[in-house]
Write an enzyme that holds these catalytic residues in place. Structure first.
Site, PDB file in Angstrom:
ATOM      1  N   LYS A 184     -10.862  14.005 -21.531  1.00 53.77           N
ATOM      2  CA  LYS A 184     -10.445  15.107 -20.659  1.00 53.77           C
ATOM      3  C   LYS A 184      -9.086  15.560 -21.173  1.00 53.77           C
ATOM      4  O   LYS A 184      -8.054  14.981 -20.856  1.00 53.77           O
ATOM      5  CB  LYS A 184     -10.334  14.597 -19.220  1.00 53.77           C
ATOM      6  CG  LYS A 184     -10.542  15.623 -18.144  1.00 53.77           C
ATOM      7  CD  LYS A 184      -9.592  16.779 -18.159  1.00 53.77           C
ATOM      8  CE  LYS A 184      -8.318  16.637 -17.395  1.00 53.77           C
ATOM      9  NZ  LYS A 184      -7.412  17.783 -17.598  1.00 53.77           N
ATOM     10  N   GLY A 237       0.172  10.474 -19.483  1.00 52.51           N
ATOM     11  CA  GLY A 237       0.633  11.593 -18.659  1.00 52.51           C
ATOM     12  C   GLY A 237       1.766  11.146 -17.759  1.00 52.51           C
ATOM     13  O   GLY A 237       2.467  10.166 -18.057  1.00 52.51           O
ATOM     14  N   SER A 238       1.931  11.844 -16.665  1.00 49.19           N
ATOM     15  CA  SER A 238       3.083  11.579 -15.801  1.00 49.19           C
ATOM     16  C   SER A 238       2.884  10.277 -15.005  1.00 49.19           C
ATOM     17  O   SER A 238       1.750   9.856 -14.751  1.00 49.19           O
ATOM     18  CB  SER A 238       3.261  12.746 -14.830  1.00 49.19           C
ATOM     19  OG  SER A 238       2.110  12.865 -14.026  1.00 49.19           O
ATOM     20  N   THR A 239       3.984   9.710 -14.575  1.00 47.86           N
ATOM     21  CA  THR A 239       3.931   8.481 -13.783  1.00 47.86           C
ATOM     22  C   THR A 239       3.242   8.749 -12.451  1.00 47.86           C
ATOM     23  O   THR A 239       2.460   7.920 -11.968  1.00 47.86           O
ATOM     24  CB  THR A 239       5.348   7.910 -13.598  1.00 47.86           C
ATOM     25  OG1 THR A 239       5.851   7.574 -14.904  1.00 47.86           O
ATOM     26  CG2 THR A 239       5.368   6.665 -12.729  1.00 47.86           C
ATOM     27  N   VAL A 241       0.773  10.886 -11.692  1.00 45.90           N
ATOM     28  CA  VAL A 241      -0.687  10.904 -11.835  1.00 45.90           C
ATOM     29  C   VAL A 241      -1.189   9.521 -12.270  1.00 45.90           C
ATOM     30  O   VAL A 241      -2.223   9.042 -11.808  1.00 45.90           O
ATOM     31  CB  VAL A 241      -1.131  12.014 -12.822  1.00 45.90           C
ATOM     32  CG1 VAL A 241      -2.621  11.926 -13.107  1.00 45.90           C
ATOM     33  CG2 VAL A 241      -0.788  13.393 -12.261  1.00 45.90           C
ATOM     34  N   GLY A 242      -0.427   8.859 -13.137  1.00 50.57           N
ATOM     35  CA  GLY A 242      -0.807   7.526 -13.603  1.00 50.57           C
ATOM     36  C   GLY A 242      -0.952   6.544 -12.446  1.00 50.57           C
ATOM     37  O   GLY A 242      -1.855   5.704 -12.425  1.00 50.57           O
ATOM     38  N   GLU A 259      -0.048   5.179 -20.174  1.00 49.18           N
ATOM     39  CA  GLU A 259       1.113   5.583 -20.991  1.00 49.18           C
ATOM     40  C   GLU A 259       1.817   6.677 -20.213  1.00 49.18           C
ATOM     41  O   GLU A 259       1.331   7.816 -20.171  1.00 49.18           O
ATOM     42  CB  GLU A 259       0.637   6.154 -22.335  1.00 49.18           C
ATOM     43  CG  GLU A 259      -0.026   5.171 -23.252  1.00 49.18           C
ATOM     44  CD  GLU A 259       0.987   4.335 -24.002  1.00 49.18           C
ATOM     45  OE1 GLU A 259       0.715   3.155 -24.218  1.00 49.18           O
ATOM     46  OE2 GLU A 259       2.056   4.876 -24.351  1.00 49.18           O
ATOM     47  N   CYS A 293       7.715  12.203 -24.164  1.00 51.62           N
ATOM     48  CA  CYS A 293       7.885  11.074 -23.243  1.00 51.62           C
ATOM     49  C   CYS A 293       8.986  10.138 -23.719  1.00 51.62           C
ATOM     50  O   CYS A 293       9.729   9.577 -22.942  1.00 51.62           O
ATOM     51  CB  CYS A 293       6.571  10.325 -23.127  1.00 51.62           C
ATOM     52  SG  CYS A 293       5.884   9.909 -24.738  1.00 51.62           S
ATOM     53  N   GLU A 394      12.821  12.180 -15.190  1.00 52.31           N
ATOM     54  CA  GLU A 394      12.360  12.774 -16.441  1.00 52.31           C
ATOM     55  C   GLU A 394      12.396  14.305 -16.299  1.00 52.31           C
ATOM     56  O   GLU A 394      11.687  14.870 -15.467  1.00 52.31           O
ATOM     57  CB  GLU A 394      10.927  12.309 -16.722  1.00 52.31           C
ATOM     58  CG  GLU A 394      10.409  12.786 -18.062  1.00 52.31           C
ATOM     59  CD  GLU A 394       8.981  12.319 -18.331  1.00 52.31           C
ATOM     60  OE1 GLU A 394       8.124  12.475 -17.445  1.00 52.31           O
ATOM     61  OE2 GLU A 394       8.728  11.816 -19.439  1.00 52.31           O
TER      62      GLU A 394
HETATM   63  P1  NAD Z   1       0.046  15.080 -16.030  1.00 53.60           P
HETATM   64  O1  NAD Z   1       0.141  13.698 -15.525  1.00 53.60           O
HETATM   65  O2  NAD Z   1       0.275  16.190 -15.085  1.00 53.60           O
HETATM   66  O3  NAD Z   1      -1.394  15.338 -16.669  1.00 53.60           O
HETATM   67  C1  NAD Z   1      -1.919  14.518 -17.673  1.00 53.60           C
HETATM   68  C2  NAD Z   1      -3.427  14.638 -17.672  1.00 53.60           C
HETATM   69  O4  NAD Z   1      -3.923  14.120 -16.441  1.00 53.60           O
HETATM   70  C3  NAD Z   1      -3.941  16.079 -17.763  1.00 53.60           C
HETATM   71  O5  NAD Z   1      -5.086  16.124 -18.563  1.00 53.60           O
HETATM   72  C4  NAD Z   1      -4.269  16.390 -16.317  1.00 53.60           C
HETATM   73  O6  NAD Z   1      -5.244  17.410 -16.185  1.00 53.60           O
HETATM   74  C5  NAD Z   1      -4.797  15.055 -15.840  1.00 53.60           C
HETATM   75  N1  NAD Z   1      -4.750  14.856 -14.387  1.00 53.60           N
HETATM   76  C6  NAD Z   1      -3.947  15.458 -13.475  1.00 53.60           C
HETATM   77  N2  NAD Z   1      -4.220  15.011 -12.230  1.00 53.60           N
HETATM   78  C7  NAD Z   1      -5.220  14.093 -12.355  1.00 53.60           C
HETATM   79  C8  NAD Z   1      -5.921  13.262 -11.440  1.00 53.60           C
HETATM   80  N3  NAD Z   1      -5.661  13.286 -10.124  1.00 53.60           N
HETATM   81  N4  NAD Z   1      -6.865  12.418 -11.920  1.00 53.60           N
HETATM   82  C9  NAD Z   1      -7.140  12.354 -13.250  1.00 53.60           C
HETATM   83  N5  NAD Z   1      -6.516  13.134 -14.156  1.00 53.60           N
HETATM   84  C10 NAD Z   1      -5.555  13.988 -13.726  1.00 53.60           C
HETATM   85  O7  NAD Z   1       1.039  15.143 -17.280  1.00 53.60           O
HETATM   86  P2  NAD Z   1       1.414  16.397 -18.180  1.00 53.60           P
HETATM   87  O8  NAD Z   1       2.297  17.290 -17.360  1.00 53.60           O
HETATM   88  O9  NAD Z   1       0.190  16.964 -18.797  1.00 53.60           O
HETATM   89  O10 NAD Z   1       2.245  15.689 -19.353  1.00 53.60           O
HETATM   90  C11 NAD Z   1       3.566  15.355 -19.226  1.00 53.60           C
HETATM   91  C12 NAD Z   1       3.763  13.908 -18.825  1.00 53.60           C
HETATM   92  O11 NAD Z   1       3.082  13.051 -19.739  1.00 53.60           O
HETATM   93  C13 NAD Z   1       5.202  13.477 -18.875  1.00 53.60           C
HETATM   94  O12 NAD Z   1       5.524  12.704 -17.749  1.00 53.60           O
HETATM   95  C14 NAD Z   1       5.289  12.611 -20.129  1.00 53.60           C
HETATM   96  O13 NAD Z   1       6.318  11.685 -20.143  1.00 53.60           O
HETATM   97  C15 NAD Z   1       3.954  11.993 -20.154  1.00 53.60           C
HETATM   98  N6  NAD Z   1       3.624  11.538 -21.522  1.00 53.60           N
HETATM   99  C16 NAD Z   1       3.660  10.196 -21.798  1.00 53.60           C
HETATM  100  C17 NAD Z   1       3.402   9.739 -23.091  1.00 53.60           C
HETATM  101  C18 NAD Z   1       3.430   8.275 -23.433  1.00 53.60           C
HETATM  102  O14 NAD Z   1       2.964   7.907 -24.511  1.00 53.60           O
HETATM  103  N7  NAD Z   1       3.940   7.411 -22.581  1.00 53.60           N
HETATM  104  C19 NAD Z   1       3.103  10.663 -24.095  1.00 53.60           C
HETATM  105  C20 NAD Z   1       3.080  12.006 -23.774  1.00 53.60           C
HETATM  106  C21 NAD Z   1       3.337  12.440 -22.476  1.00 53.60           C
END
Ligand code: NAD
Length: 502
Positions: A184, A237-239, A241-242, A259, A293, A394
């Site tokens: 996704k 992705g973001s903490t 959503v994680g 991550e 990140c 962040e």
């Molecule tokens: P995000 O968390 O908003 O989205 C990431 C992904 O999750 C997207 O594909 C999004 O559509 C999906 N998503 C959103 N809500 C969801 C849900 N409820 N259930 C399942 N999937 C869902 O992050 P972003 O804004 O796309 O990216 C930026 C963030 O990612 C920053 O916080 C950054 O630090 C982090 N990031 C971390 C790393 C790492 O390796 N640690 C690398 C790159 C980015």
């Protein structure tokens, strides 16, 4: 001044990639406009839970009935190497698509495709050398086998800032392990993921092994996370959503790797090679407009050299060229979308209210090149203290927070004083100081006398609120495998319940 033309003049319209082929685009499309000049770049199908069901069914069939999991490591390595070759052959086009859609200065982002190919080839080498253990010292009548088995169907959810790099820190390793996947991608940046899925098929990777469902996180991401036939979710992705995804996986006892965000610090000691540190610190917060990140978003600098260092850093920051993604001279480009730009500028305004000083930048850029986009130049904030939001949270933009220290203990304490633990940097010519500081930093990565360098052989990931699990290195292969023990009794087995024998 003429604006550079976009990579593909007509917007690309995509369906999902399921069972080896692109589907017809859905009626419900998500439009991606360039954040640099507003042109329509691509239209992605807004996936539904039914699309997720179809993709997971294809992945499960490829895993259980069509032999991907049982293929030899040699065969998987061959296919992965072919996949890597095809990505390399298509790199120029992929770099352009990625640069425009994710808004990256193309000069800086070309290396991302090099990394993608390196990760694929490294994963191929792991497929070739993957092995288990035999325990031959359990006594003369026993043999222990430790084997690694692919986890199953893996759901991969990735962000917009490094659509391919973040994906390839997962995908080739999962394939090397024998898993099949449903990806996704982020709703803003799905083109390159769909393009590489096509290349996977062209490389001979069987239909159903790599599937992509585009669309919104709350629909596609959630359906994937809660799907009963998905054995593992690997999320970047973001903490915020994680945390949600981790919770859902916990409820259904599903494997998960997270991550997440970061708030990296560069500790610069007075005895560092300050020239090198200037370059490294600058790169660490302007690369990819700070939408990284692992960015070095904080500078923690020894008091005795702080003012001169920061003055020079600001001079250099003003020479950074901000431009359109396809402008070959540009070092940085637009932020990903308007809302995000406003969030970044909001952090700067908030910092000023809390007593920080804007040393350079801090505003939306204007002028012919910038008026149709969301551009913010390198921004340095001085007088930042550990209690300020800009120090703790962040920002995900080209904003550096400067804080001074007087002792090594204070430097480490400051660096560790956030909830995150992804990456930090340390600069000193004194090797004892360098390594003892590195040891005390609470992060999955420490860059010592450099920043953003490394190798695919080295595992990376977070601690604290930056998540858990490791990508790259041998650890990445094992992320997608279950460990099994088989205890073999040799010779004649003595009955355990002798009194029950008639
Ligand atoms: P995000 O968390 O908003 O989205 C990431 C992904 O999750 C997207 O594909 C999004 O559509 C999906 N998503 C959103 N809500 C969801 C849900 N409820 N259930 C399942 N999937 C869902 O992050 P972003 O804004 O796309 O990216 C930026 C963030 O990612 C920053 O916080 C950054 O630090 C982090 N990031 C971390 C790393 C790492 O390796 N640690 C690398 C790159 C980015």
């Amino acid at each position: 001044m003429l604006k550079p033309t976009q990579a593909d003049l007509s917007p690309r319209v995509y369906g999902h990639f399921i069972n080896g082929a692109l589907s017809v685009p859905s009626a419900n499309l998500i439009d991606r406009y360039s954040p640099a000049n507003g042109s329509l770049l691509a239209r992605f199908s807004a996936g539904t839970p039914k699309d997720v069901d179809d993709a997971v069914a294809a992945a499960l069939k490829a895993f259980t009935h069509e032999g991907w999991a049982d293929l030899s490591g040699t065969a998987r390595a061959k296919l992965l190497n072919r996949f890597g070759d095809l990505i390399a052959e298509n790199a120029e086009r992929l770099v352009r698509l990625e640069a425009e859609e994710a808004s990256k200065a193309i000069r800086m982002s070309a290396h991302e495709l090099v990394m993608v190919v390196e990760m694929t080839r490294f994963a191929a080498s792991l497929a070739l050398t993957a092995k288990g253990e035999a325990h031959t010292h359990l006594g003369p009548e026993a043999l222990g086998l430790v084997t690694k088995e692919p986890s199953g169907v893996v759901g991969m959810i990735v962000p917009w800032n490094f659509p391919l790099v973040c994906l390839f820190q997962k995908l080739p390793y999962a394939l090397a392990a024998g898993c099949t996947v449903v990806i996704k991608p982020a709703e803003l940046t799905s083109s390159t993921t769909l393009e590489i899925a096509k290349l996977a098929t062209e490389a001979g990777i069987p239909a159903g092994v790599v599937n992509v469902v585009t669309g919104r996180g709350a629909v596609v991401g959630e359906a994937l996370t809660s799907h009963a036939d998905v054995s593992m979710i690997s999320f970047t992705g973001s903490t915020a959503v994680g945390r949600k995804i981790g919770g859902k996986c916990g409820e259904s006892v599903k494997r998960v790797a997270l991550e997440l965000g970061g708030k990296g610090a560069n500790i610069v000691f007075a005895d560092a090679d300050l020239e090198a540190a200037l370059d490294g610190v600058l790169l660490s917060f302007v690369f990819n407009q700070g939408e990284v990140c692992a960015a070095g978003a904080r500078l923690i600098i020894e008091d005795s050299v702080a003012d001169a260092f920061v003055a020079k850093l600001a001079e250099r920051a003003k020479r950074i060229k901000v431009g359109h993604p396809l402008d070959k001279e540009a070092d940085m480009s637009a932020l990903i979308h308007e809302h995000h730009m406003n969030k970044v500028l909001g952090y700067v305004a908030g910092a000023k209210e809390q007593g920080a000083v804007v040393i350079c930048g801090g505003q939306r850029l204007s002028g012919d090149t910038y008026d149709d986009g969301y551009f913010v130049g390198p921004t340095i904030l001085g007088e930042v203290t550990a209690d300020m939001r800009v120090f703790q949270e962040e920002i995900f933009g080209p904003v550096l927070c400067v804080t001074k220290f007087k002792s090594p203990e204070e430097a480490v304490h400051l660096a560790n004083s956030t909830d995150y633990g992804l990456a930090n940097g340390v600069w000193s010519k004194d090797v004892d100081k360098l390594l003892s500081t590195a040891r005390k930093l609470k992060s999955g990565t420490v860059f010592a006398n450099t920043y953003f360098e490394g190798g695919v052989q080295l595992p990376q990931g977070g601690v604290k609120q930056s998540g858990f699990g490791r990508e790259n290195g041998l650890d990445a292969l094992h992320e997608y495998m279950e460990t099994k023990q088989t205890f073999v009794k040799l010779g004649v087995r003595q009955p355990a319940l002798a009194h029950t024998i008639a």
